[in-house]
Design an enzyme around this catalytic site. Sequence first.
Site, mmCIF file in Angstrom:
data_model
loop_
_atom_site.group_PDB
_atom_site.id
_atom_site.type_symbol
_atom_site.label_atom_id
_atom_site.label_comp_id
_atom_site.label_asym_id
_atom_site.label_seq_id
_atom_site.Cartn_x
_atom_site.Cartn_y
_atom_site.Cartn_z
ATOM 1 N N HIS A 155 109.894 5.946 -43.885
ATOM 2 C CA HIS A 155 109.678 6.990 -44.888
ATOM 3 C C HIS A 155 108.772 8.087 -44.325
ATOM 4 C CE1 HIS A 155 106.236 4.291 -45.114
ATOM 5 N NE2 HIS A 155 105.532 5.325 -45.600
ATOM 6 N N ASP A 175 105.491 10.540 -45.583
ATOM 7 C CA ASP A 175 104.447 10.490 -46.600
ATOM 8 C C ASP A 175 104.378 11.822 -47.322
ATOM 9 O OD1 ASP A 175 103.740 7.914 -45.935
ATOM 10 O OD2 ASP A 175 102.107 8.522 -44.595
ATOM 11 N N HIS A 188 107.890 6.972 -40.426
ATOM 12 C CA HIS A 188 107.346 5.680 -39.983
ATOM 13 C C HIS A 188 107.701 4.548 -40.933
ATOM 14 C CE1 HIS A 188 104.462 7.574 -42.685
ATOM 15 N NE2 HIS A 188 103.998 6.369 -42.960
ATOM 16 N N ARG A 233 97.926 -9.038 -45.787
ATOM 17 C CA ARG A 233 97.375 -7.903 -45.076
ATOM 18 C C ARG A 233 97.020 -6.812 -46.087
ATOM 19 N NH1 ARG A 233 100.710 -3.304 -42.004
ATOM 20 N NH2 ARG A 233 98.926 -2.258 -41.067
#
Length: 719
Positions: A648, A650, A700, A710
């Site tokens: 995607h 940002d 990314h 995480r």
Amino acid sequence: MNRVRRVYLVFLILPVLILISQFLVCKSETQESPVPKENLLVFTVATKETDGFTRFMRSANFFNYTVKVLGLGEEWTGGDVTKSSGGGQKVRILKQALKSYATEKELIILFVDSYDVIFASGPDELLKKFHQAKHNVVFAAEGFIWPNHHLEVQYPHVREGKRFLNSGGFIGFAPNIYELVEPWDLQDKHDDQLFYTKTYLDPKKRASLNITLDHKCRIFQNLNGALGMLGLGSWIGLCLQLNYMGNYIPKVWTFETGCTECDKDTISLAEKTDSELPTVFIGIFIEQPTPFVENFFERLVNLNYPKKQLQIFIHNTQTHHEQHVWQFVEQHGDKYQTVKVVGPDEEIADADARNMGIDLCRQDVTCDYYFSVDIEVVLQNRDILKLLIEQNRPILAPLISRHKKLWSNFWGALDVDGYYARSEDYVDIVQQRRVGLWNVPYISSVYLMQGTLLQSVLTEKDLYHAGSLDTDMSFCHNIREQGIFMYITNRHEFGRILSVANYHTDHLHNDLWQISENPQDWEDKYIHENYSSIIENKILLQPCPDVYWFPIFTEQACDDIVEEMEHYGQWSTGDNRDIRIQGGYENVPTIDIHMNQIGYEKEWQRFLREYIAPLTEEVYPGYYTKAFSFLNFVVRYKPEEQPSLEPHHDASTFTINVALNRAGVDYEGGGCRFIRYNCSIQAPRKGWALMHPGRLTHYHEGLPTTSGTRYIAVSFVDP
Ligand SMILES: *[C@@H]1O[C@H](CO)[C@@H](O)[C@H](O)[C@H]1NC(C)=O
Ligand SMILES: *[C@@H]1O[C@H](CO)[C@@H](O)[C@H](O)[C@H]1NC(C)=O
Ligand SMILES: *[C@@H]1O[C@H](CO)[C@@H](O)[C@H](O)[C@H]1NC(C)=O
Ligand SMILES: *[C@@H]1O[C@H](CO)[C@@H](O)[C@H](O)[C@H]1NC(C)=O
């Protein structure tokens, strides 16, 4: 208390009468006075050798005055002059002493109070001024009438200067002075100033004694009412640091810093072994919710002083802080000689607890020092105890101030009501432009007291009450009443004082919210120790093109943020997103909690502005950002929940992405891949941020987390 009374109180507390030569000295120190100085005799009455008296004698000896001290050791029966009129004892004693000088026509007598007076010039100057006054008797003058204001109408008017008589100092020929005091037949508790005033106001006596007042303060400088202006910090400094008074003080008498006189009195602990060091009783006071309490105890534990020589007393009124106190006691309590905790359940008031702490030292002859410290004090200097002990003062406070503010733990002067007044040198002392040991009328927050003082002089149990005054002011008031000097030292950096103003306890890790109120402590706790060096040295790692990687958070920051989010617990499920996020959207939904959900939006914005924006300008030259972002959130990746994020862009000009836990320990897998460059960061370091352009080039994806959980903190900056 009426107004005049209060004024008088200050008058007695501070060195208000200063014998000075205001104008001439700079020009003509060498001029001989018309009267030989052997003919001058100084009298004072002091029943106790208070610190004020010692200071008076020190200044007298410095200028080589011949002083006769009357009444030492005699019981004071002149009443409590701070609360009512009195002082007649002084006249009786003086009358007695002057009898044998009554006929010495050449002799000049100076009478002064000693507790609140210092000499600021020598006998020659004084005699010259007296000679110029062209009267046989000269009294100090002041602007306030005391003790009987009905007498005002009888006072001659003056065109300029101070109108009323002040009996704290007068000078005259011996026969005249004797004639002045000879008629005294009142009791010790009667008022001396009233007696002299009546003599002065009687026109016949005034003429026959040839009395005048020093209206223009050429001999007696009365600081009353001008306390704030005159830099009392230096006036009353033990070292007679008289060099700062501009017009008031002749330049020739400067005592530059270094202040050898004080240094003579210091002691050294350097040769002492641990067990030879004095025993210090530390009283710690938690009287309000306070940030960074865990860090306070950390610093306490790290003090450079053997714990076996320390006794600890903690008064804690806050249930919120019980966890911190107990954590300290459990982990470190047994290393100290003793630890005593008075908790919130015992409902003991601030002043009572402080009295209790002091009393523990007073009752224990092995207690060499009592160190009182409030929880908002940041004990940054590990050597603080040794440094203070070495200065060897009965009561000594280390100067601490609020980070980059003038707010500190001492006052240089008092106003007429006994509250704060700024002394001329206050700012210079706080900012360490003038360094030394300063005698001041008010200290607070942290101070060291010698045990012997408590065991022999301050035996009065209740030091922390005085009328309706607050605890801190009561303490100082009571100390001043005892004629004991309080000192502050700025010879070293000792630490600072926290602001407790905007501290709320409704979160799990409330210190996170302190970025604005206590920025230095926030930074110490939460910003990575190597962050500053990346700026200084301009070294940022660049693992992929235009992707920068740098340390930003401490472990503690990461842990606190994660715990805060888990504590809040309302992770998004994807479908309620549009409602929650106003003014923006995420291209790809994640399992997350936004900063605004936990009320951390403002603080996070400030963090971006202070710590991210400067770096951006460093690595993307020509791009200036205010680091505005309304999409700030913590993402949680779990194999069974959401392990990864599809490719995607940002919604940002640039993005920061901070790893909040440890790859390979807290989780397996994870990382970020920039598709255009086929470049991955696969083992993100905890507390490190990735910063990369948001759109167009840096398409990314989030690589899959294969086990564990995480967490990352993400901001889309400049959408
Ligand atoms: C005081 O007297 C001593 C010894 O006579 C002399 O050295 C010193 O200069 C005098 N001090 C002042 C301020 O005159
Ligand atoms: C005071 O005495 C001086 C001489 O000693 C004289 O010149 C002066 O006029 C007298 N003043 C008063 C007010 O009597
Ligand atoms: C900071 O940098 C130094 C030197 O490179 C390193 O030894 C130290 O571990 C770093 N601190 C942290 C918390 O990573
Ligand atoms: C991306 O890099 C990996 C190894 O770093 C390589 O195996 C792969 O072939 C590369 N893919 C492309 C499309 O270049």
